[in-house]
Write a protein that holds these residues in place. Structure first.
Motif, PDB file in Angstrom:
ATOM      1  N   SER A  48       0.829  -1.210   0.000  1.00 39.26           N
ATOM      2  CA  SER A  48       0.000   0.000   0.000  1.00 39.26           C
ATOM      3  C   SER A  48       0.858   1.253   0.000  1.00 39.26           C
ATOM      4  O   SER A  48       0.579   2.213  -0.722  1.00 39.26           O
ATOM      5  CB  SER A  48      -0.920   0.017   1.222  1.00 39.26           C
ATOM      6  OG  SER A  48      -2.023  -0.814   1.025  1.00 39.26           O
ATOM      7  N   ALA A  49       1.887   1.230   0.842  1.00 40.51           N
ATOM      8  CA  ALA A  49       2.756   2.406   0.931  1.00 40.51           C
ATOM      9  C   ALA A  49       3.414   2.677  -0.418  1.00 40.51           C
ATOM     10  O   ALA A  49       3.528   3.831  -0.847  1.00 40.51           O
ATOM     11  CB  ALA A  49       3.803   2.205   2.015  1.00 40.51           C
ATOM     12  N   ALA A  50       3.815   1.584  -1.125  1.00 45.69           N
ATOM     13  CA  ALA A  50       4.454   1.754  -2.432  1.00 45.69           C
ATOM     14  C   ALA A  50       3.512   2.416  -3.421  1.00 45.69           C
ATOM     15  O   ALA A  50       3.949   3.078  -4.358  1.00 45.69           O
ATOM     16  CB  ALA A  50       4.921   0.411  -2.966  1.00 45.69           C
ATOM     17  N   ARG A  51       2.211   2.230  -3.212  1.00 42.59           N
ATOM     18  CA  ARG A  51       1.214   2.884  -4.080  1.00 42.59           C
ATOM     19  C   ARG A  51       0.710   4.179  -3.455  1.00 42.59           C
ATOM     20  O   ARG A  51      -0.412   4.615  -3.728  1.00 42.59           O
ATOM     21  CB  ARG A  51       0.062   1.934  -4.372  1.00 42.59           C
ATOM     22  CG  ARG A  51       0.453   0.712  -5.204  1.00 42.59           C
ATOM     23  CD  ARG A  51       0.791   1.063  -6.632  1.00 42.59           C
ATOM     24  NE  ARG A  51       1.261  -0.101  -7.372  1.00 42.59           N
ATOM     25  CZ  ARG A  51       1.745  -0.029  -8.609  1.00 42.59           C
ATOM     26  NH1 ARG A  51       1.839   1.124  -9.230  1.00 42.59           N
ATOM     27  NH2 ARG A  51       2.149  -1.115  -9.224  1.00 42.59           N
ATOM     28  N   LYS A  52       1.487   4.788  -2.578  1.00 43.60           N
ATOM     29  CA  LYS A  52       1.266   6.134  -2.028  1.00 43.60           C
ATOM     30  C   LYS A  52       0.116   6.223  -1.033  1.00 43.60           C
ATOM     31  O   LYS A  52      -0.425   7.298  -0.792  1.00 43.60           O
ATOM     32  CB  LYS A  52       1.023   7.175  -3.132  1.00 43.60           C
ATOM     33  CG  LYS A  52       1.863   7.016  -4.364  1.00 43.60           C
ATOM     34  CD  LYS A  52       3.232   7.574  -4.144  1.00 43.60           C
ATOM     35  CE  LYS A  52       4.029   7.508  -5.439  1.00 43.60           C
ATOM     36  NZ  LYS A  52       5.463   7.532  -5.165  1.00 43.60           N
TER      37      LYS A  52
END
Lengths: 575, 348
Positions: free
Chosen positions: B297-301
């Motif tokens: 999720s973090a990688a997708r902002k």
């Protein structure tokens, strides 16, 4: 696409010799099929309109509130505007492309199909993008010119015009096919008798065309009332709610309210049935054309050719050129914040969306399922059209009712917005008591496409059937042809132009269909329109536009190939 | 024939030149490869159906990683929150989904209240942001997006610091807000403002904004597109993750977290009560809350739900966003009335 009655009916002399085609049980089987496919989902939906659903009470009582009456009024107004604008676009074009030398320019036929191939919400988005502040419109026409176009587009008339661009094709095809079938002799007789052009139009052409026009206007009105793409993208923006945008809101925007959607749907259903009744009354005056129609009418337009070209140019400008400039530039723009200059344009997106795991699966699935559905719908439509048209001699009351029922059910899917039908589908086919169900399989999507496209195919086959003179069938009967011989050697070849046109429309509609594709597709099955819409939602505008272009190009190829094949067939026959 | 061939060759040559002269677009590959790996419990079998209202890439990444770890195949149905709730609602008599992951809090809270969600508290629930788990443990927010002021630096006259800055004359006709009737997050923002500030102060702000020519249309995506394209200069209440993704692409955007506070909408996940494969469904939810699932999720902002998983570089973390003083229970209670009043005041 073109109906050439002459080429269809050339090898009539070879009809065989046996008994006549009789359909007894077939009528009831067909009726039962339609009852399950069409009526049952609508009933499943209507039950919710009366009883309420999931804790929400019935909303039928709210319909007469002033704000809801305004919505009904808006819907009627929009429908009428679309009929008027579509007529203005389609009628002159049909005349020019059927009766004048312009008919040699077959590319025009392909070009007017392009807006029909475009998913409806994409066209609205393209226009909004063209006319937006600092958009292409302002860049090319200046600030005031751009503002003028914007104020036109962002009005009910502009909304109707954008919808007409997509819908007028139906009317155009119906009118042109009918005009193609008018034998030259009818007009020439009037001319020889000394009738003026006005008289010929009023006394010969208008009566011949009015039932077809009524049929076309019905389709246009109902499609305009039931289409959600433009009302949801443009209508909501300008505060012009119509029934379908309200229904769409009720079933997609929290808090959901199915009974309210169902109540509004009953209004649309009633509206559709009323218009259908009117059309039935009009079409009693349908005139079949006499036996051998060997020659098409041709009118010399003289200096009217120039305004003719001008009109075609105008129609193509607003229905194809402007939206597609916007769509293609959208598909190639690297940075949305920069103007479309060379270094800000790329073809990368076209290749990217066609990668497996991206959009390729969606494209392949849509094409396959639409092919199957169009074929099934066509077979069904031919059966329906033959049953509806056959009214000879004494007929039991039950059979007459069954026949009328088939006629009504065949067109019913066009009288409700697809989203309502689709929710009915879910209610019906996902019921836990069903022993087996196509729900959550590809068959469900095919069934939905068949039901949605059936009316269009049926209209085309019916128009072709109306132009078939009973004399042919009587001749076959007299020579003693069997039922199958008559069907295969006479009826089907005569109907072929209508069948091909209907099949093609069904296929193209299936490929671009959005509502059923989004709602009843099984999890994991990617389909074209939901994929495009999903890209828009996630801010991948270029990918969405690129896929739109690919979809439309692909459909155009199918269209051109079929047209080429049809021309070759008719050349072969006339040899 | 030869003429048309020559014309064809010329056309090919011309298009080759055009292609050569064109720019190119960067592909959006996932930026971060998560370091942590999650181990699936033994004995999982069958498959799962996931309804997910999220960016497709995020869902794809999650599902691929889960299937790799557990061997359970996941069929996903993606779409906007509205389409998914419509499908869910029509299917309640015979639910098809096992796990549902939506972008909006209110519909999930309603499903939980109606007893349609399975009570399950994911592993490591104590590491999740306070207030993101339902009190009855029927659903849990697994990542979040902040509603911000998104500025097109090329088109805006300056950098606003707070909502009220947008009432200034230099922003006249330059502000767009997603339609709260279509965007659940925008509706939540207005509701949260009325809870935190009171109605009078909230309506005073919006009176001024509308008097200053603010327009309201479309959902989140179209509003951001409109500002990126330069038709307006500022999105009031834009979701942060799509703006960050556009910035990565090279668009001249800036994400401002308003000084007086905003909302971070937790995006909830729940297991459907009648799930036919509850063991695998629970494993999927556990995975979604594992460090690996959270890093995806973090990688997708997105803002991760776990306090021990950092936000992506270049984005604001949970702690960096000042939030309005409200609770999601309060928002759920008054949301419908506030939206009706907002619609009547400004959009009637």
């Amino acid at each position: 696409m073109t109906t050439d009655i002459d080429s269809g009916g050339t090898d009539l002399g070879s009809a065989g010799t046996k008994t006549r085609f009789r359909s007894g049980a077939g009528v009831y089987a067909l009726l039962a099929l339609l009852l399950v496919a069409v009526a049952a989902p609508l009933i499943a939906m209507l039950i919710r309109a009366v009883t309420g659903y999931n804790g929400d009470p019935s909303a039928l009582g709210q319909l007469l509130r002033p704000e809801n009456l305004r919505i009904v009024g808006n819907t009627v107004l929009l429908g009428v505007l679309v009929v008027v604008i579509s007529t203005a676009m389609a009628a002159p074009l049909a005349f020019l492309m059927s009766w004048t030398r312009l008919r040699r320019h077959r590319w025009i036929d392909i070009a007017v199909m392009v807006p029909f191939l475009t998913p409806p919400y994409v066209a609205a988005m393209a226009w909004l993008d063209f006319t937006r502040i600092n958009g292409l419109g302002e860049r090319w026409l200046g600030a005031s010119g751009g503002a003028l176009v914007r104020s036109v587009v962002e009005s009910p008339v502009g909304m109707a015009a954008i919808m007409s661009c997509e819908i007028f094709t139906f009317l155009y095809l119906l009118l042109r096919n009918r005009l193609d079938a008018v034998p030259a002799s009818l007009d020439e007789m009037a001319a020889v008798a000394g009738a003026s052009a006005g008289q010929r139009f009023r006394l010969v052409l208008a009566p011949l065309l009015s039932p077809t026009y009524a049929l076309g206007a019905l389709i246009v009105f109902i499609r305009a009332a039931g289409e959600f793409g433009t009302p949801v993208t443009l209508g909501n923006r300008i505060g012009f709610p119509v029934l379908v945008s309200e229904i769409y809101g009720n079933v997609t925007i929290d808090p959901l309210n199915f009974p309210r959607a169902a109540a509004f749907s009953t209004v649309l259903l009633t509206m559709g049935m009323t218009v259908w009744g009117l059309q039935q009354w009009m079409s009693r005056r349908e005139v079949p054309f006499g036996g051998r129609v060997a020659r098409r009418t041709r009118v010399d337009t003289g200096w009217w050719t120039a305004p003719g070209w001008l009109w075609i140019g105008l129609v193509l400008l607003i229905s194809v050129l402007v939206p597609y400039i916007s769509i293609i530039l959208g598909a190639m723009t690297v940075l949305r914040s920069k103007p479309p200059s060379m270094d800000n344009l790329t073809f990368d997106y076209f290749a990217r969306v066609l990668r497996p795991g991206r959009g390729l699966d969606a494209l392949q699935n849509s094409i396959t399922l639409a092919l199957i559905a169009a074929t099934v719908a066509t077979v069904l439509a031919v059966a329906c059209a033959m049953v509806i048209a056959r009214r000879r001699g004494a007929e039991t009351r039950a059979r007459a009712t069954a026949r009328r029922g088939i006629d009504l059910l065949g067109i019913a899917p066009d009288t409700v917005p697809t989203i309502v039908l689709v929710i009915g589908f879910i209610f019906l086919w996902n019921a836990p008591w069903l022993p087996f169900t196509p729900y959550n399989t590809r068959a469900m999507v095919v069934l939905a496409y068949v039901v949605i496209t059936l009316p269009v195919v049926l209209q085309n086959v019916k128009v072709a059937y109306a132009a078939v003179d009973d004399k042919f069938l009587e001749a076959a009967a007299t020579s003693g042809a069997t039922a199958w011989q008559t069907l295969w050697r006479i009826t089907i070849p005569l109907l072929m132009p209508g069948i091909v046109a209907g099949w093609l429309l069904a296929f193209l509609l299936g490929v671009r269909e959005v509502v059923a594709s989004s709602m009843v597709r099984p999890a994991s099955l990617q389909l074209l329109s939901p994929w495009i819409l999903g890209q828009f939602d996630q801010g991948h505008r270029a990918e969405a536009m690129a896929m739109t272009v690919i979809g439309v190009l692909g459909s155009t190829v199918v269209l051109v190939v079929l047209e080429w094949w049809r021309n070759r067939m008719s050349e072969k026959r006339s040899r | 024939m030869s003429l048309s061939r020559r014309a064809f060759a010329a056309a090919v040559l011309a298009s080759a030149l055009v292609v050569a002269g064109c720019g190119s677009a960067d592909d959006s590959a996932p930026a971060v490869k998560p370091a942590a790996t999650w181990t699936a419990p033994a004995g999982l079998s069958g498959d799962l159906t996931l309804y997910s209202a999220n960016p497709q890439e995020l869902t794809d990444d999650l599902v691929a990683a889960f299937t790799k770890a557990s061997g359970v195949k996941v069929k996903t149905f993606g779409g906007e929150t509205g389409k998914i709730t419509a499908k869910l609602d029509a299917e309640w008599q015979n639910p098809q989904a096992d796990v549902v992951y939506l972008a909006s809090w209110t519909p999930v809270a309603k499903y939980a209240a109606d007893g349609k969600a399975l009570v399950y508290s994911p592993q490591d629930a104590d590491k999740i942001q306070p207030g993101w788990a339902d009190k009855g443990n029927a659903f849990t927010g697994r990542d979040g997006s902040a509603l911000t002021i998104v500025v097109n630096t090329k088109a805006a006259p300056g950098t606003p610091k707070d909502w009220s800055d947008l009432t200034a004359p230099e922003y006249k006709g330059k502000v767009i807000m997603p339609d709260p009737r279509e965007s659940g997050t925008a509706a939540d923002l207005v509701t949260a403002m009325t809870i935190a500030w009171g109605k009078d102060k909230t309506w005073e702000l919006f009176d001024k904004l509308f008097a200053n020519g603010m327009v309201v249309h479309g959902a989140n995506g179209p509003a951001l597109d409109d500002v990126t394209a330069g038709s307006h200069a500022v999105v009031l209440g834009g979701v942060d993750y799509s703006a960050y993704a556009a910035i990565d692409k090279g668009e001249p955007l800036q994400v401002v977290s308003p000084a007086s506070g905003t909302t971070i909408t937790p995006r909830p996940v729940f297991i459907v009560k009648d799930s036919k494969n509850p063991a695998a469904a629970k494993a999927l939810v556990d995975f979604m809350f594992s460090p690996q699932g959270q890093a995806i999720s973090a990688a997708r902002k997105m803002i991760p739900a776990r306090t021990d998983v950092p936000a992506a570089a270049g984005t604001r973390s949970y702690a960096d966003v000042k939030q309005l003083n409200f609770t999601w229970d309060q928002a759920k209670a008054s949301g419908k009335d506030v939206l009706a009043e907002f619609t009547k005041r400004y959009l009637g």
